[in-house]
Each structure stands twice: as C-alpha cells, then as structure tokens.
Design an enzyme around this catalytic site. Structure first.
Site, short mmCIF file in Angstrom:
data_model
loop_
_atom_site.label_atom_id
_atom_site.label_comp_id
_atom_site.label_asym_id
_atom_site.label_seq_id
_atom_site.Cartn_x
_atom_site.Cartn_y
_atom_site.Cartn_z
N ARG A 115 6.39 -81.26 10.16
CA ARG A 115 6.45 -80.69 8.81
C ARG A 115 6.32 -81.77 7.76
O ARG A 115 6.96 -82.83 7.88
CB ARG A 115 7.79 -79.97 8.59
CG ARG A 115 7.78 -78.52 9.01
CD ARG A 115 9.04 -77.82 8.59
NE ARG A 115 10.13 -78.07 9.53
CZ ARG A 115 11.38 -78.26 9.16
NH1 ARG A 115 11.71 -78.30 7.89
NH2 ARG A 115 12.31 -78.45 10.07
N SER A 129 6.53 -72.15 7.17
CA SER A 129 7.68 -71.27 7.37
C SER A 129 8.29 -70.87 6.03
O SER A 129 7.63 -70.30 5.18
CB SER A 129 8.71 -71.94 8.29
OG SER A 129 9.74 -71.05 8.60
N HIS A 130 9.57 -71.23 5.82
CA HIS A 130 10.30 -70.83 4.61
C HIS A 130 10.33 -71.96 3.57
O HIS A 130 11.01 -71.84 2.56
CB HIS A 130 11.74 -70.50 5.00
CG HIS A 130 12.42 -71.67 5.64
ND1 HIS A 130 12.22 -71.98 6.97
CD2 HIS A 130 13.18 -72.65 5.13
CE1 HIS A 130 12.88 -73.09 7.24
NE2 HIS A 130 13.47 -73.52 6.14
N LYS A 156 3.73 -75.57 14.37
CA LYS A 156 4.59 -75.17 15.47
C LYS A 156 3.70 -75.07 16.70
O LYS A 156 2.61 -74.49 16.64
CB LYS A 156 5.27 -73.82 15.18
CG LYS A 156 6.30 -73.90 14.05
CD LYS A 156 6.98 -72.56 13.82
CE LYS A 156 8.03 -72.66 12.71
NZ LYS A 156 8.68 -71.35 12.43
N ASP A 161 10.58 -63.81 6.59
CA ASP A 161 10.35 -65.15 6.05
C ASP A 161 8.84 -65.41 6.00
O ASP A 161 8.03 -64.55 6.34
CB ASP A 161 11.10 -66.21 6.86
CG ASP A 161 10.56 -66.40 8.26
OD1 ASP A 161 9.87 -65.50 8.77
OD2 ASP A 161 10.82 -67.47 8.86
N ASP A 211 6.59 -67.08 7.64
CA ASP A 211 5.67 -66.99 8.78
C ASP A 211 6.03 -65.86 9.73
O ASP A 211 5.43 -65.74 10.80
CB ASP A 211 5.59 -68.33 9.53
CG ASP A 211 6.88 -68.72 10.23
OD1 ASP A 211 7.97 -68.29 9.78
OD2 ASP A 211 6.83 -69.50 11.20
N ASP A 261 8.72 -65.04 11.60
CA ASP A 261 9.49 -65.12 12.85
C ASP A 261 10.97 -64.81 12.67
O ASP A 261 11.72 -64.74 13.64
CB ASP A 261 9.29 -66.48 13.55
CG ASP A 261 9.73 -67.67 12.73
OD1 ASP A 261 10.30 -67.50 11.63
OD2 ASP A 261 9.47 -68.82 13.18
N ARG A 262 11.41 -64.59 11.40
CA ARG A 262 12.82 -64.26 11.16
C ARG A 262 12.93 -62.96 10.38
O ARG A 262 12.06 -62.62 9.59
CB ARG A 262 13.50 -65.39 10.38
CG ARG A 262 13.64 -66.67 11.18
CD ARG A 262 14.49 -67.70 10.44
NE ARG A 262 13.87 -68.15 9.23
CZ ARG A 262 14.50 -68.31 8.07
NH1 ARG A 262 15.79 -68.01 7.96
NH2 ARG A 262 13.86 -68.76 7.01
N THR A 295 21.80 -75.39 18.52
CA THR A 295 20.93 -74.80 17.52
C THR A 295 19.51 -75.35 17.68
O THR A 295 19.32 -76.52 17.98
CB THR A 295 21.47 -75.13 16.11
OG1 THR A 295 22.68 -74.40 15.91
CG2 THR A 295 20.48 -74.77 15.03
N GLU A 338 19.81 -66.93 17.07
CA GLU A 338 20.42 -67.99 16.26
C GLU A 338 20.89 -67.43 14.94
O GLU A 338 20.29 -66.50 14.40
CB GLU A 338 19.39 -69.07 15.94
CG GLU A 338 18.93 -69.92 17.07
CD GLU A 338 18.06 -71.04 16.52
OE1 GLU A 338 18.57 -72.15 16.38
OE2 GLU A 338 16.88 -70.78 16.21
N MET A 339 21.89 -68.07 14.36
CA MET A 339 22.39 -67.68 13.05
C MET A 339 21.31 -67.77 11.98
O MET A 339 21.35 -67.06 10.98
CB MET A 339 23.58 -68.59 12.69
CG MET A 339 24.34 -68.15 11.46
SD MET A 339 25.10 -66.54 11.69
CE MET A 339 25.42 -66.11 9.98
N SER A 340 20.31 -68.61 12.19
CA SER A 340 19.25 -68.78 11.20
C SER A 340 18.34 -67.56 11.10
O SER A 340 17.57 -67.43 10.15
CB SER A 340 18.41 -70.01 11.54
OG SER A 340 17.80 -69.83 12.81
N HIS A 357 16.42 -66.33 13.98
CA HIS A 357 15.49 -66.23 15.11
C HIS A 357 16.15 -65.39 16.21
O HIS A 357 17.21 -65.75 16.71
CB HIS A 357 15.16 -67.62 15.66
CG HIS A 357 14.45 -68.51 14.69
ND1 HIS A 357 13.09 -68.52 14.53
CD2 HIS A 357 14.93 -69.45 13.83
CE1 HIS A 357 12.75 -69.40 13.61
NE2 HIS A 357 13.85 -69.98 13.17
#
Length: 462
Positions: free
Chosen positions: A14, A101-102, A111, A236, A238, A240-241, A300, A319-321, A323
């Site tokens: 990134r 992503s975000h 990715k 988000d 891209d 994925d969330r 994580t 995950e908490m994020s 995903h």
C-alpha cells in the site's frame, strides 16, 4: 531498483500515488509476482481493480510486468476484491487486486493471492527483495485475455442462497466499487433495494467508504428512518467488508454478526471450529460454544485468519474489522456482498430482523484506540508488556499472548497489540457494565505506561 520499504505491509502492498507508488513500481511487482507464480507452476494470474482514479494506470503497468514473465493475464476489469478472489478460485489459482480499500483517495495498493493463498508477511518481503535486486525471470509467451466474472459470481450467490421472504433494504456503497455489483445481486435474491451512492467514483464525494466508522453510516440511518426499509447494509471501498444497521439505527459490529453466522453455520457443521481475532468481544466464545462449536481466538489480519481456517478446515471465521470468511457453502475468502446475502437468508425467516439482531449479546466497549509510536516500537512494547501483565494480573484474569496482550476478567477484557501495518499500538477495552469498562481501561493504561510512559490514546483508523 530503489523502492520505499514502507509500502510493503504485513498483508498487502500500500502506498500513496504517485509519491510512493507509481507505474514503475506496478510493472516491477508484475515481474516479481509473475516470476514467483511461474516458478511454482502457476501460468495464469487474474488481475482486477477497484474504482480508484489511479487504478487504470497501475493495472496497465502491472499487466505489462506480468506478461513479461510469460504469464497469461486474465483481466477481469473493475471488480470488488472478493470478485478477484472468486476468479482466483474459478479461472486460475493466483491473482492481484489493485485496491486502496478504505484508505484516502490518493492511496492505492495490491492484494495478492498465490496458488490459492492470500500471501502475507515473509512472502511479501520476498517480492520486495526480487524487485530491489531485479532478479526476476523474463521470458516470452505472455498474453492477456479479458473475462467477465460477474455473471458466474452473481449466479453462484443467487442460486445458492434462498430468502424465506422478500426484504426491503438500504444499500450504501459509498461510491466504492461494490456499487457496480451488490445492488443487482440483492435484487436477484428478491430484495427491494434502496440504493445510496452506487455510482463508482474514486473521489468519494458523499462520504468515505468505510463502514467501521460510525460517521459513514449516518446516511443509511437517515434512509431507514425515512422509508419502510427494514435493514441497512454498507460496504467499504473494495467490497470485502460489511456494515449492518438495524431499522432503529443500531450498528451491529462484526463480532456480534459472527454470533448470528456461527449459530447458522454450526446448525449444519456441528462441532466446527470458528476462528476470530483478538479484538472481538468476550461474548463471542460462549455464543459459539452454546451453538455447539469450538471457538478459537487468533491473530488479527485477514490473511492470517484465512490461513488458520485452512489449516483447521474451519467453516467460518471473522475479524472485528469487518472481514467475515465463509468456508461452509463458499470459498473461505472475505466478501461483504456474500456476507450480506447470508445475513438476509437468516433474517428473512423473521418478521422483525432488527429484533433478532438487537437480541444478540452485547456489552460496553471502546472503539479501537491507537497509540502512536516510533517505527519499530509497537512490537517491542507489546513483547515487554506480556510478562508484566502475567505478573500484575495473576490469579485475577486470563492472559492471552497470541497477538499482543489480551487480559480477560470475568466482567470484561483489555487488549494492547502492535499494528502490523502502521507504527501504532492498537487498544480495545470492554466491560459488562460501564464501571467494569472504566476499571479495565484504567488498569490496562497503567500497565502500558509502565513500559511507555508517554502513551497518548488517539482516534483509531482501521
């Protein structure tokens, strides 16, 4: 080749375009990745991009570099990251998504999937070494073919997910790339969809596409108040969330989403292992056990969770994020649209979806808190904290050192871990009551300041 080492993160590459990431770097990555893929016997690599303004330029350079190694490039165009993962499971076994992503609009990145694995850590550093040394293997025979994976992806979801009744939903794509696919898929499932910001626009003119930030969900809440829609979904940049908002404006965070998904999955996979990261609520493990599953707390990082799930043949992880990874009935990769479809399948069995979501166990918790550090400091601090925590809280709490330091009391937990992507410590605190939360936060901050006296909590960024 001179390249900034800072762009090579734990789970992806990134940087900021064009100061740390440009077409030369993208072409070099194509050469390095193509060399690795060919050496492992993978002759085809899928390539996609999100809706960022710098995407077309980076994709062209990436494709050129890949072709120069003799690879067949499968160009799938502007797609969500999950659609790239889908291509790397159905068209070939390797792929690269050009995505920021975000992150802010001038950022972009890559990715990567190599032979069915989301590569991370040392494998990303090996690509960096290949690029720095220019030790790639260039050969003729490369080519490009264009494939539209959307019809197969859409049909796979629509044909395998069945809603008990039609639902009315609000879908906010935040001008991210999910806007080009998610609303059509939800309509295909039989939903009536009120769209917000589906036009893909890399300037993100309305709000940033990051549903983990509450301010980005205000438009969904307003739409739910002013219509007869019964649920809100947000994505988000891209795709994925997934963010979930109830009719009454409550945000259902991913660790609570996992409770609902676990119940459903475990009804068909009794005894299955459900993998989740150290940031998740203390309520999650008992909910998994009550549903007949085996909870496993892990590090994580989306690549790390996917690797652990593969190792254990786990049917579900998250995950908490935000995903969420479904292996049961799907491919095991994180996909916001697919998670949303699975959610609607469950909730369509109820006349009041918001009541089902609001009934999930909850507690008092802080958002993610970041403590800025010098480069290299976070991992050192986390390592020093572990023995101090074991000494300070012996007999009072359970100490977990799988990723930083997590201390679980009977009435809540505290977490201090090193970010793998930026030089910060990541903190999160939870209590069953406001008093427990305050006590735990004070105890953990006191512990941290024994090692880092100048620790200053700040706002978090996923």
């Amino acid at each position: 080749m001179q390249i900034p080492a800072s762009i090579f993160k734990a789970y992806d590459i990134r940087g900021v375009v064009p100061s740390t990431l440009d077409s030369d770097m993208a072409r070099a990555l194509g050469r390095a990745f193509g060399t690795r893929a060919m050496a492992l016997g993978s002759r085809s690599v899928a390539v996609g991009r999100d809706g960022r303004l710098s995407g077309p330029m980076l994709v062209e350079a990436l494709k050129q570099g890949l072709q120069e190694t003799g690879v067949e490039v499968i160009d799938i165009g502007m797609v969500t990251t999950p659609m790239l993962y889908f291509a790397a499971h159905t068209e070939c076994d390797s792929g690269i998504q050009v995505t920021g992503s975000h992150n802010p609009k001038d950022h972009n990145g890559f990715k990567m999937v190599l032979q069915g694995r989301a590569i991370h850590g040392e494998e990303i550093q090996q690509l960096r070494t290949l690029i720095e040394e220019e030790s790639w293997n260039l050969q003729p025979g490369g080519s490009v073919r264009t494939v539209d994976v959307f019809p197969a992806y859409r049909d796979r979801i629509v044909k395998t997910i069945s809603l008990a009744r039609p639902m009315k939903i609000v879908v906010d794509c935040g001008n991210g790339v999910a806007g080009a696919s998610a609303p059509e898929i939800f309509r295909g499932l039989g939903c009536e969809v009120q769209e917000l910001y589906s036009e893909v626009d890399g300037n993100f003119p309305n709000h940033h596409p990051d549903p983990s930030k509450l301010e980005n969900l205000e438009d969904v809440k307003r739409a739910l108040r002013n219509s007869d829609a019964e649920l809100g979904l947000a994505f988000d940049g891209d795709g994925d969330r997934l963010g979930i908002v109830t009719k009454d404006g409550h945000v259902i965070y991913p660790d609570r989403q996992l409770m609902l998904f676990a119940r459903d999955v475990l009804s068909r996979v009794p005894g299955g292992t459900i993998v989740f990261d150290v940031k998740c609520t203390q309520q999650l493990a008992p909910a998994i056990e009550a549903a007949g599953g085996r909870p496993l707390m892990y590090k994580t990082g989306h690549s790390l969770v996917k690797a652990k799930m593969k190792e254990l043949d786990a049917p579900l992880g998250g995950e908490m994020s935000g995903h969420i990874f479904f292996k049961e009935r799907w491919y095991g990769f994180d996909d916001g649209t697919y998670a949303g479809a699975r959610l609607l399948e469950i909730l369509s069995r109820s006349d009041d979806p918001s009541a089902v979501l609001n009934a999930l166990p909850t507690s008092c918790s802080t958002p993610e808190i970041n403590v800025s550090c010098a480069e290299g400091e976070p991992h050192r601090v986390a390592a020093e904290l572990l023995p101090l925590a074991e000494e300070a809280f012996a007999g009072q709490a359970t100490i977990t050192g799988v990723d930083g330091v997590r201390v679980d009391w009977e009435d809540g937990f505290g977490l201090i871990r090193a970010s793998n992507t930026t030089p910060v410590l990541v903190l999160r605190f939870e209590g069953q009551t406001p008093e427990a939360l305050a006590r735990i936060e004070a105890a953990m901050m006191a512990l941290l300041r024994r090692v880092k006296p100048d620790a200053q909590p700040g706002a978090a960024a996923h």
